[in-house]
Design a protein around this motif. Structure first.
Motif, PDB file in Angstrom:
ATOM      1  N   SER A  85       0.836  -1.200   0.000  1.00  0.00           N
ATOM      2  CA  SER A  85       0.000   0.000   0.000  1.00  0.00           C
ATOM      3  C   SER A  85       0.875   1.257   0.000  1.00  0.00           C
ATOM      4  CB  SER A  85      -0.947  -0.008   1.201  1.00  0.00           C
ATOM      5  OG  SER A  85      -0.234  -0.168   2.395  1.00  0.00           O
ATOM      6  N   VAL A  86       0.246   2.371  -0.317  1.00  0.00           N
ATOM      7  CA  VAL A  86       0.906   3.677  -0.291  1.00  0.00           C
ATOM      8  C   VAL A  86       0.061   4.633   0.532  1.00  0.00           C
ATOM      9  CG1 VAL A  86       2.100   3.409  -2.505  1.00  0.00           C
ATOM     10  CG2 VAL A  86      -0.165   4.450  -2.459  1.00  0.00           C
ATOM     11  N   GLN A  87       0.715   5.634   1.090  1.00  0.00           N
ATOM     12  CA  GLN A  87       0.015   6.655   1.858  1.00  0.00           C
ATOM     13  C   GLN A  87       0.121   7.980   1.108  1.00  0.00           C
ATOM     14  OE1 GLN A  87       2.226   6.063   5.478  1.00  0.00           O
ATOM     15  NE2 GLN A  87       0.547   4.897   6.397  1.00  0.00           N
ATOM     16  N   ILE A  88      -1.022   8.510   0.754  1.00  0.00           N
ATOM     17  CA  ILE A  88      -1.099   9.799   0.078  1.00  0.00           C
ATOM     18  C   ILE A  88      -1.027  10.868   1.157  1.00  0.00           C
ATOM     19  CG2 ILE A  88      -2.541  11.287  -1.366  1.00  0.00           C
ATOM     20  CD1 ILE A  88      -3.726   8.592  -2.457  1.00  0.00           C
ATOM     21  N   ILE A  89      -0.236  11.901   0.901  1.00  0.00           N
ATOM     22  CA  ILE A  89       0.099  12.894   1.921  1.00  0.00           C
ATOM     23  C   ILE A  89      -0.549  14.243   1.637  1.00  0.00           C
ATOM     24  CG2 ILE A  89       2.042  14.051   3.071  1.00  0.00           C
ATOM     25  CD1 ILE A  89       2.202  11.019   3.252  1.00  0.00           C
ATOM     26  N   GLY A  90      -0.987  14.922   2.705  1.00  0.00           N
ATOM     27  CA  GLY A  90      -1.393  16.326   2.625  1.00  0.00           C
ATOM     28  C   GLY A  90      -2.773  16.573   2.044  1.00  0.00           C
ATOM     29  N   ASN A  91      -2.877  17.687   1.308  1.00  0.00           N
ATOM     30  CA  ASN A  91      -4.168  18.135   0.765  1.00  0.00           C
ATOM     31  C   ASN A  91      -4.859  17.060  -0.070  1.00  0.00           C
ATOM     32  OD1 ASN A  91      -3.644  20.654   1.914  1.00  0.00           O
ATOM     33  ND2 ASN A  91      -2.741  21.459   0.044  1.00  0.00           N
ATOM     34  N   GLU A  92      -4.081  16.337  -0.855  1.00  0.00           N
ATOM     35  CA  GLU A  92      -4.651  15.320  -1.739  1.00  0.00           C
ATOM     36  C   GLU A  92      -5.235  14.149  -0.957  1.00  0.00           C
ATOM     37  OE1 GLU A  92      -5.041  16.015  -4.862  1.00  0.00           O
ATOM     38  OE2 GLU A  92      -3.868  17.841  -4.674  1.00  0.00           O
ATOM     39  N   ALA A  93      -4.724  13.894   0.246  1.00  0.00           N
ATOM     40  CA  ALA A  93      -5.245  12.804   1.073  1.00  0.00           C
ATOM     41  C   ALA A  93      -6.729  13.009   1.354  1.00  0.00           C
ATOM     42  CB  ALA A  93      -4.462  12.710   2.376  1.00  0.00           C
ATOM     43  N   LEU A  94      -7.122  14.246   1.610  1.00  0.00           N
ATOM     44  CA  LEU A  94      -8.535  14.541   1.881  1.00  0.00           C
ATOM     45  C   LEU A  94      -9.412  14.246   0.663  1.00  0.00           C
ATOM     46  CD1 LEU A  94      -8.172  17.821   3.923  1.00  0.00           C
ATOM     47  CD2 LEU A  94      -8.865  15.594   4.762  1.00  0.00           C
ATOM     48  N   LYS A  95      -8.907  14.589  -0.512  1.00  0.00           N
ATOM     49  CA  LYS A  95      -9.673  14.344  -1.736  1.00  0.00           C
ATOM     50  C   LYS A  95      -9.871  12.844  -1.965  1.00  0.00           C
ATOM     51  CE  LYS A  95      -8.072  18.599  -3.867  1.00  0.00           C
ATOM     52  NZ  LYS A  95      -7.195  19.187  -4.883  1.00  0.00           N
ATOM     53  N   PHE A  96      -8.810  12.070  -1.752  1.00  0.00           N
ATOM     54  CA  PHE A  96      -8.923  10.622  -1.930  1.00  0.00           C
ATOM     55  C   PHE A  96      -9.841  10.015  -0.872  1.00  0.00           C
ATOM     56  CE2 PHE A  96      -5.490  11.084  -4.870  1.00  0.00           C
ATOM     57  CZ  PHE A  96      -5.547   9.971  -5.688  1.00  0.00           C
ATOM     58  N   ALA A  97      -9.735  10.461   0.353  1.00  0.00           N
ATOM     59  CA  ALA A  97     -10.597   9.955   1.417  1.00  0.00           C
ATOM     60  C   ALA A  97     -12.061  10.254   1.092  1.00  0.00           C
ATOM     61  CB  ALA A  97     -10.207  10.582   2.756  1.00  0.00           C
ATOM     62  N   ASP A  98     -12.307  11.448   0.599  1.00  0.00           N
ATOM     63  CA  ASP A  98     -13.663  11.831   0.223  1.00  0.00           C
ATOM     64  C   ASP A  98     -14.170  10.946  -0.915  1.00  0.00           C
ATOM     65  OD1 ASP A  98     -15.958  13.509   0.477  1.00  0.00           O
ATOM     66  OD2 ASP A  98     -15.327  14.571  -1.347  1.00  0.00           O
ATOM     67  N   PHE A  99     -13.320  10.703  -1.901  1.00  0.00           N
ATOM     68  CA  PHE A  99     -13.692   9.863  -3.039  1.00  0.00           C
ATOM     69  C   PHE A  99     -14.070   8.451  -2.589  1.00  0.00           C
ATOM     70  CE2 PHE A  99     -12.529   6.871  -6.423  1.00  0.00           C
ATOM     71  CZ  PHE A  99     -13.338   7.338  -7.448  1.00  0.00           C
ATOM     72  N   PHE A 100     -13.295   7.900  -1.638  1.00  0.00           N
ATOM     73  CA  PHE A 100     -13.559   6.551  -1.145  1.00  0.00           C
ATOM     74  C   PHE A 100     -14.528   6.530   0.038  1.00  0.00           C
ATOM     75  CE2 PHE A 100      -9.462   5.855  -3.304  1.00  0.00           C
ATOM     76  CZ  PHE A 100      -9.799   4.753  -4.081  1.00  0.00           C
ATOM     77  N   ASN A 101     -15.053   7.703   0.406  1.00  0.00           N
ATOM     78  CA  ASN A 101     -15.993   7.850   1.511  1.00  0.00           C
ATOM     79  C   ASN A 101     -15.421   7.277   2.821  1.00  0.00           C
ATOM     80  OD1 ASN A 101     -18.382   8.803   2.608  1.00  0.00           O
ATOM     81  ND2 ASN A 101     -19.463   6.882   2.279  1.00  0.00           N
ATOM     82  N   LYS A 102     -14.171   7.629   3.095  1.00  0.00           N
ATOM     83  CA  LYS A 102     -13.480   7.198   4.313  1.00  0.00           C
ATOM     84  C   LYS A 102     -12.832   8.413   4.961  1.00  0.00           C
ATOM     85  CE  LYS A 102     -13.051   2.580   3.014  1.00  0.00           C
ATOM     86  NZ  LYS A 102     -12.513   1.333   3.202  1.00  0.00           N
ATOM     87  N   GLU A 103     -12.263   8.202   6.131  1.00  0.00           N
ATOM     88  CA  GLU A 103     -11.594   9.301   6.838  1.00  0.00           C
ATOM     89  C   GLU A 103     -10.086   9.210   6.694  1.00  0.00           C
ATOM     90  OE1 GLU A 103     -12.722  10.348  10.746  1.00  0.00           O
ATOM     91  OE2 GLU A 103     -14.829   9.845  10.414  1.00  0.00           O
ATOM     92  N   CYS A 104      -9.446  10.375   6.706  1.00  0.00           N
ATOM     93  CA  CYS A 104      -7.985  10.453   6.704  1.00  0.00           C
ATOM     94  C   CYS A 104      -7.459  10.135   8.089  1.00  0.00           C
ATOM     95  CB  CYS A 104      -7.529  11.872   6.358  1.00  0.00           C
ATOM     96  SG  CYS A 104      -7.686  12.280   4.647  1.00  0.00           S
ATOM     97  N   LYS A 105      -6.201   9.774   8.137  1.00  0.00           N
ATOM     98  CA  LYS A 105      -5.502   9.638   9.411  1.00  0.00           C
ATOM     99  C   LYS A 105      -4.664  10.889   9.610  1.00  0.00           C
ATOM    100  CE  LYS A 105      -5.253   4.633   9.290  1.00  0.00           C
ATOM    101  NZ  LYS A 105      -4.353   3.461   9.327  1.00  0.00           N
ATOM    102  N   ARG A 106      -4.258  11.121  10.850  1.00  0.00           N
ATOM    103  CA  ARG A 106      -3.486  12.316  11.194  1.00  0.00           C
ATOM    104  C   ARG A 106      -2.176  11.937  11.865  1.00  0.00           C
ATOM    105  NH1 ARG A 106      -6.058  16.827   9.046  1.00  0.00           N
ATOM    106  NH2 ARG A 106      -8.285  16.505   9.186  1.00  0.00           N
TER     107      ARG A 106
END
Length: 186
Positions: A85-106
């Protein structure tokens, strides 16, 4: 011989012009490392400039097409230890989380580096490096915010948080100076 000297002078002038273009930014930065956002403030031609990056990451499955897409879109990511797996970082992480209807980690929790997230240190270092970039001059000063010790919590490690941030910022070529976030407002 005269022609060679003129050529050398022209080369030196070009280097000076390039150096001036790079150093339009004043050699000092302010960095606020918060639970939701990381923000760097600089000055360029006496005008304040701010850059914000969300303090977040989102993990997705690593495939050839995923990596290709992330590279093509110039999205910051890191490969996880499991290599699956890969971890998307920063602003783009929110967009991907929204697309997959999941929450980001902090990577931060309650204002300090999270001890629950294995990759918190790697992620926060990458976010800070992307925000700060290269110093204008070697040893450029970077003031960074740190929270105060809370009076009602004993397990809150502000010293560890401060030292980790200081070591990251120093490793980028800056002189890192911590500042209590309450005083940074003044």
């Amino acid at each position: 011989d005269v022609n060679l000297n003129n050529q050398q002078n022209n080369e030196q002038e070009k280097k000076i012009i390039r150096r001036k273009e790079v150093s339009e930014r004043s050699p000092a930065s302010g960095l606020d490392v918060g639970t939701g956002n990381c923000v760097v403030a600089t000055s360029k031609n006496n005008i304040a400039s701010f850059k914000l990056e969300r303090d977040a990451f989102f993990e997705i499955e690593k495939t050839i097409s995923t990596i290709s897409m992330l590279k093509k879109m110039q999205i910051n990511y890191i490969e996880c230890e499991d290599k699956r797996s890969v971890q998307i970082i920063g602003n783009e992480a929110l967009k991907f989380a929204d697309f997959f209807n999941k929450e980001c980690k902090r990577p931060l929790s309650h204002g300090v580096i999270s001890t629950r997230e294995k990759s918190a240190l790697t992620i926060i270092k990458l976010i800070l490096k992307n925000l700060l970039g290269e110093p204008v001059t070697p040893g450029e000063v970077c003031y960074f915010s740190v929270p105060a010790n809370p009076i009602d919590k004993n397990d809150y490690n502000v010293i560890y948080h401060e030292n980790v941030l200081k070591s990251f910022i120093t490793s980028f070529g800056y002189t890192a100076i911590p500042m209590n976030e309450a005083l940074a407002v003044v």
